[in-house]
Enzyme design. Sequence first.
Site, short mmCIF file in Angstrom:
data_model
loop_
_atom_site.label_atom_id
_atom_site.label_comp_id
_atom_site.label_asym_id
_atom_site.label_seq_id
_atom_site.Cartn_x
_atom_site.Cartn_y
_atom_site.Cartn_z
N GLU A 83 0.64 -1.51 -0.09
CA GLU A 83 0.02 -0.18 -0.14
C GLU A 83 0.33 1.54 0.21
O GLU A 83 0.66 1.89 -0.88
CB GLU A 83 -0.67 -0.02 1.43
CG GLU A 83 -2.20 -1.23 0.88
CD GLU A 83 -3.10 -0.58 2.28
OE1 GLU A 83 -2.52 0.32 2.85
OE2 GLU A 83 -4.32 -1.17 2.06
N GLU A 95 13.78 -1.33 0.10
CA GLU A 95 13.19 -2.04 0.98
C GLU A 95 14.59 -3.70 0.85
O GLU A 95 14.91 -3.36 -0.92
CB GLU A 95 11.69 -2.90 0.62
CG GLU A 95 11.47 -3.68 1.14
CD GLU A 95 10.58 -4.13 0.36
OE1 GLU A 95 9.74 -4.86 1.07
OE2 GLU A 95 9.64 -3.46 -0.27
N HIS A 189 0.81 14.53 2.06
CA HIS A 189 -0.50 13.94 1.09
C HIS A 189 -0.70 12.06 1.47
O HIS A 189 -1.62 11.83 1.38
CB HIS A 189 0.34 13.63 -0.41
CG HIS A 189 -0.88 13.10 -1.33
ND1 HIS A 189 -0.76 11.88 -1.54
CD2 HIS A 189 -2.03 13.31 -1.68
CE1 HIS A 189 -1.28 11.14 -2.49
NE2 HIS A 189 -2.63 12.10 -2.60
N ARG A 194 -4.06 8.57 4.50
CA ARG A 194 -4.14 6.98 5.12
C ARG A 194 -4.10 7.29 6.45
O ARG A 194 -3.76 6.31 7.54
CB ARG A 194 -2.39 6.54 5.04
CG ARG A 194 -1.75 6.43 4.06
CD ARG A 194 -2.80 5.17 3.52
NE ARG A 194 -2.66 4.88 1.91
CZ ARG A 194 -3.04 3.85 1.39
NH1 ARG A 194 -3.95 3.28 1.61
NH2 ARG A 194 -2.26 3.38 0.02
#
EC number: 2.1.1.148
Length: 240
Positions: A83, A95, A189, A194
Amino acid sequence: MTDSPRFRSDMTVELVKHSAADTDVLWAARVSTAGEQSLEELEKDPQRSKGLINYLMRDRHGSPFEHNSMTFFVSAPLFVFREFHRHRVGWSYNEESGRYRELEPVFYVPDASRKLVQQGRPGKYEFVEGSEKQLEVVQEQMTESYRQSYAAYQEMLGAGVAREVARATLPVGLYSSMYATCNARSLMHFLGLRTQHELARVPSFPQREIEMVAELMEAEWAKLMPLTHQAFNANGRVAP
């Protein structure tokens, strides 16, 4: 690696480096009228100009909020990162790689605070508390599934199968880690989408696990740029 699977319900966010302050907004904004003299804002108390920050936020003059940087180290389940990576403008990610390292057996299992039951139709639903039995089923089935998938992963590695192939058996509840770098505008944003917040002009309904990450990031940002954070809240939590 011989570690037994470990289970968590929390998220981790660490601010590892930053160049971010309310004065960054002010000198960037005032260059339009003061030219190189706008750099004098770096030596001034930003409290004197919090009205300008609020004006920029209210009227959505967004570019002055981009002249800063924050890098976070985030540890969360893979489904959270899937997400997270939808947020592309103003974000950079690196990552942990399952191709280049053996992945550690750390998995997400919700605790009793996680609402388990979805009610209503798509676009108009809510989550409510689950029963003790439902929580028991979730925790038992998740832990058993994780143990089996990680045992399969280990068996393939032991047989000489490449890490990038063996990782396919691992579930999205596996914890990963990443560095995420953004500026205040891109973070706002992200937060607008979220997090659920009583001050939000536009309602949002994020999955709880990514909201947990967002809340931790917001707490760090609020300490770095308190006037910008206040203006964000005062103007409906909409990114400029």
